[in-house]
Design an enzyme around this catalytic site. Structure first.
Site, PDB file in Angstrom:
ATOM      1  N   ASP A  29      38.240  43.326  36.668  1.00  0.00           N
ATOM      2  CA  ASP A  29      39.380  44.204  36.982  1.00  0.00           C
ATOM      3  C   ASP A  29      40.401  44.080  35.851  1.00  0.00           C
ATOM      4  OD1 ASP A  29      40.685  45.369  39.956  1.00  0.00           O
ATOM      5  OD2 ASP A  29      41.986  45.124  38.196  1.00  0.00           O
ATOM      6  N   ILE A  30      40.915  45.207  35.411  1.00  0.00           N
ATOM      7  CA  ILE A  30      41.827  45.243  34.260  1.00  0.00           C
ATOM      8  C   ILE A  30      43.212  44.669  34.602  1.00  0.00           C
ATOM      9  CG2 ILE A  30      42.853  47.551  34.551  1.00  0.00           C
ATOM     10  CD1 ILE A  30      41.305  46.131  31.321  1.00  0.00           C
ATOM     11  N   GLU A  88      43.363  53.391  45.199  1.00  0.00           N
ATOM     12  CA  GLU A  88      43.716  53.814  43.832  1.00  0.00           C
ATOM     13  C   GLU A  88      42.557  54.572  43.177  1.00  0.00           C
ATOM     14  OE1 GLU A  88      45.035  50.569  41.275  1.00  0.00           O
ATOM     15  OE2 GLU A  88      44.541  51.758  39.503  1.00  0.00           O
ATOM     16  N   HIS A  93      34.098  50.440  45.411  1.00  0.00           N
ATOM     17  CA  HIS A  93      34.100  49.193  44.633  1.00  0.00           C
ATOM     18  C   HIS A  93      34.442  48.026  45.542  1.00  0.00           C
ATOM     19  CE1 HIS A  93      38.059  51.130  44.240  1.00  0.00           C
ATOM     20  NE2 HIS A  93      38.593  49.911  44.224  1.00  0.00           N
ATOM     21  N   HIS A  95      35.961  44.359  45.562  1.00  0.00           N
ATOM     22  CA  HIS A  95      36.754  43.386  44.798  1.00  0.00           C
ATOM     23  C   HIS A  95      36.229  41.989  45.123  1.00  0.00           C
ATOM     24  CE1 HIS A  95      40.367  45.976  43.807  1.00  0.00           C
ATOM     25  NE2 HIS A  95      39.967  46.622  44.882  1.00  0.00           N
TER      26      HIS A  95
HETATM   27  P1  5GP Z   1      41.800  50.052  44.782  1.00  0.00           P
HETATM   28  O1  5GP Z   1      41.280  51.455  44.533  1.00  0.00           O
HETATM   29  O2  5GP Z   1      40.801  49.185  45.479  1.00  0.00           O
HETATM   30  O3  5GP Z   1      43.132  50.055  45.461  1.00  0.00           O
HETATM   31  O4  5GP Z   1      42.083  49.390  43.360  1.00  0.00           O
HETATM   32  C1  5GP Z   1      41.428  49.784  42.198  1.00  0.00           C
HETATM   33  C2  5GP Z   1      41.323  48.604  41.260  1.00  0.00           C
HETATM   34  O5  5GP Z   1      40.725  49.077  40.050  1.00  0.00           O
HETATM   35  C3  5GP Z   1      42.646  47.942  40.880  1.00  0.00           C
HETATM   36  O6  5GP Z   1      42.562  46.547  41.131  1.00  0.00           O
HETATM   37  C4  5GP Z   1      42.808  48.260  39.390  1.00  0.00           C
HETATM   38  O7  5GP Z   1      43.405  47.212  38.657  1.00  0.00           O
HETATM   39  C5  5GP Z   1      41.383  48.501  38.943  1.00  0.00           C
HETATM   40  N1  5GP Z   1      41.267  49.471  37.858  1.00  0.00           N
HETATM   41  C6  5GP Z   1      41.833  50.708  37.798  1.00  0.00           C
HETATM   42  N2  5GP Z   1      41.486  51.336  36.663  1.00  0.00           N
HETATM   43  C7  5GP Z   1      40.686  50.482  35.982  1.00  0.00           C
HETATM   44  C8  5GP Z   1      40.010  50.577  34.727  1.00  0.00           C
HETATM   45  O8  5GP Z   1      40.063  51.573  33.999  1.00  0.00           O
HETATM   46  N3  5GP Z   1      39.273  49.497  34.355  1.00  0.00           N
HETATM   47  C9  5GP Z   1      39.171  48.378  35.138  1.00  0.00           C
HETATM   48  N4  5GP Z   1      38.419  47.372  34.668  1.00  0.00           N
HETATM   49  N5  5GP Z   1      39.793  48.260  36.319  1.00  0.00           N
HETATM   50  C10 5GP Z   1      40.547  49.308  36.739  1.00  0.00           C
END
Ligand code: 5GP
Length: 131
Positions: A29-30, A88, A93, A95
């Protein structure tokens, strides 16, 4: 429109990859909650995890388990936490978060890593994975 994760799968944007098989990819995760925070995703573009069919769901869980075991081997932690959110990025995905403290599951607590640290960590985790 392709999700940002589909662009990662297609190699259109870079990632710190730790594992890949025919149907999945795992990368750091970035914006990690903790060192080693990893995302495991199916290559098919599905928004919500429970919209996967049973086989796809079980294969993702098995892939994630193998990545989690490698995280436990590589990173000093009490255990690896698992969470599915997706508010987001609308591409399934999982985590995986190496945990030493409950705050690391809150997504409010972030750690900063530079490019070199991400690369070195991804390499170490990748070396510990047997798919
Ligand atoms: P969620 O959709 O579960 O709320 O969170 C999405 C996750 O993806 C976040 O923890 C965010 O940091 C990660 N994320 C978003 N865009 C990117 C990206 O371009 N590259 C990576 N490696 N992680 C990402």
């Amino acid at each position: 429109m392709a999700s940002i994760f589909t662009k990662i799968i297609d190699g259109k944007i870079p990632c710190y990859k730790v594992a890949e098989d025919e149907n999945h990819i795992a990368f750091l995760d970035i914006n990690p909650n903790a060192k080693g925070h990893t995302l495991c995703i199916p290559k098919i573009e599905v928004n919500k995890i429970f919209d996967l069919n049973s086989d796809q769901y079980l294969l993702l869980m098995e892939f994630s388990r193998k990545v989690a075991l490698a995280l436990e081997e590589t990173i000093s932690c009490k255990r690896v936490g698992m969470s599915v959110i997706g508010l987001e990025v609308p591409h399934v995905h999982v985590h995986l978060i190496p945990l030493n403290d409950m705050k690391e599951m809150t997504f409010q607590n972030k750690v900063t890593m530079d490019d070199q640290a991400f690369k070195a960590l991804a390499k170490d985790i990748a070396a510990a994975i047997s798919l």
